[in-house]
Design an enzyme around this catalytic site. Structure first.
Site, PDB file in Angstrom:
ATOM      1  N   GLU A  44      24.852  29.120   7.773  1.00 43.44           N
ATOM      2  CA  GLU A  44      23.878  28.161   7.233  1.00 43.44           C
ATOM      3  C   GLU A  44      22.500  28.353   7.857  1.00 43.44           C
ATOM      4  O   GLU A  44      21.475  28.245   7.175  1.00 43.44           O
ATOM      5  CB  GLU A  44      24.378  26.727   7.454  1.00 43.44           C
ATOM      6  CG  GLU A  44      25.699  26.405   6.779  1.00 43.44           C
ATOM      7  CD  GLU A  44      25.711  26.719   5.296  1.00 43.44           C
ATOM      8  OE1 GLU A  44      24.625  26.709   4.668  1.00 43.44           O
ATOM      9  OE2 GLU A  44      26.783  26.990   4.745  1.00 43.44           O
ATOM     10  N   HIS A  70      20.682  31.113   6.121  1.00 44.91           N
ATOM     11  CA  HIS A  70      20.027  30.677   4.884  1.00 44.91           C
ATOM     12  C   HIS A  70      18.631  30.132   5.189  1.00 44.91           C
ATOM     13  O   HIS A  70      17.664  30.424   4.482  1.00 44.91           O
ATOM     14  CB  HIS A  70      20.845  29.574   4.205  1.00 44.91           C
ATOM     15  CG  HIS A  70      21.912  30.082   3.281  1.00 44.91           C
ATOM     16  ND1 HIS A  70      21.664  30.976   2.262  1.00 44.91           N
ATOM     17  CD2 HIS A  70      23.243  29.787   3.206  1.00 44.91           C
ATOM     18  CE1 HIS A  70      22.793  31.221   1.606  1.00 44.91           C
ATOM     19  NE2 HIS A  70      23.756  30.521   2.161  1.00 44.91           N
ATOM     20  N   GLU A  81      24.043  34.775  -0.805  1.00 51.54           N
ATOM     21  CA  GLU A  81      25.252  34.428  -0.045  1.00 51.54           C
ATOM     22  C   GLU A  81      25.725  35.614   0.786  1.00 51.54           C
ATOM     23  O   GLU A  81      26.083  35.471   1.964  1.00 51.54           O
ATOM     24  CB  GLU A  81      26.367  33.963  -0.990  1.00 51.54           C
ATOM     25  CG  GLU A  81      26.191  32.560  -1.524  1.00 51.54           C
ATOM     26  CD  GLU A  81      26.095  31.506  -0.430  1.00 51.54           C
ATOM     27  OE1 GLU A  81      26.889  31.564   0.532  1.00 51.54           O
ATOM     28  OE2 GLU A  81      25.205  30.640  -0.523  1.00 51.54           O
TER      29      GLU A  81
END
Length: 282
Positions: free
Chosen positions: A132, A135, A202
């Site tokens: 995360e 990202h 992703e």
């Protein structure tokens, strides 16, 4: 590097598609209007979507006193990635999942469900949170906003043409057969490209997260567990707001729907295989 190149090519493709559709259906004025309207909506989303999504999921912010182990894990990973400390949230949901939001590293938040905190080991949770943070580091919210702006503008052009008739680049009525084909196929193509961008990001977050944590196998193990459990545990908020599904580390939506081209996430098996291969090089 390949996924960054792929993302760049896909972004160029969706922008080129917008130009072609604009010339075919909206003319110069229609294309500009669609871009302005689409950009306006996504500008609002870019600045305020983090607060909206966190509120939508009833996320509660935690700190080093209310969730010391989880909070300190995120702090350690953020320091390792040389990033500002994000806000940390927990969502009371049984489904194991997690996401990041925020327009840039200075205004970011990471969230995990109680389900994922119960299911995974500390090592696996560390791998998930590193994903995360990747990202955030890669500014994927910005990339997804731009792709959504283009896809939304293309859909708007198609809607304009449906109600007011298509116009060519000189403002003259467009060929009706060409207009119908473009109205049907252009939004479909834009969605396919947008989903492909999401899948590429992703893969890149998996790679970046593995580098931040230094433990690709931990993320691979986590993905296998999440994939095995998430499908059997519904998440009501995600089902009610499927547009948020792309934010999650694993698709939270239950069954149904088209997969493959229209999936926001790559196959879990492929993600795991890439991480295992990466681990073998450590």
């Amino acid at each position: 590097m390949f996924n960054w190149f792929k993302t760049a090519m896909l972004m160029a493709a969706i922008m080129a598609l917008f130009g072609a559709v604009g010339a075919a259906l909206g003319g110069k004025q229609g294309m500009l209007l669609a871009l302005v309207l689409g950009g306006g909506m996504n500008f609002f989303s870019y600045w305020f979507s983090d607060k909206m999504v966190l509120k939508m999921y009833n996320a509660r912010e935690v700190d080093e006193f209310s969730a010391p182990q989880f909070y300190n894990m995120v702090r350690e990973l953020a320091a390792k990635a040389r990033m500002p400390m994000p806000k940390v949230y927990i969502i009371d949901e049984a489904q194991p999942n997690a996401f990041a939001t925020g327009r840039n590293p200075e205004n970011a938040a990471v969230a995990a469900t109680t389900g994922i905190l119960r299911l995974l080991s500390a090592r696996e949770i560390r791998g998930v949170m590193a994903h995360e943070l990747a990202h955030v580091q890669h500014r994927d919210i910005l990339i997804s906003t731009i792709s959504a702006t283009m896809a939304g503008a293309i859909s708007m052009l198609a809607n304009f043409a449906m109600f007011f008739g298509g116009r060519d680049s000189e403002g003259r009525p467009a060929n009706p057969i060409v207009s119908i084909l473009v109205m049907i196929l252009a939004p479909l193509a834009a969605t396919v490209i947008q989903m492909a961008i999401s899948r590429a990001r992703e893969y890149e977050a998996d790679r970046g997260g593995a580098e931040i944590s230094g433990d690709p196998d931990a993320l691979a193990d986590a993905l296998e567990k999440i994939n095995a459990y998430a499908r059997g545990i519904p998440m009501a908020t995600a089902e009610a707001h499927p547009e948020t599904a792309q934010m999650m580390i694993m698709n939270p939506l239950s069954g149904g729907g088209l997969r493959g081209l229209f999936s926001t996430h790559p196959p879990a098996e492929e993600r795991v295989a890439r991480l295992r291969a990466m681990a073998s090089g450590y």
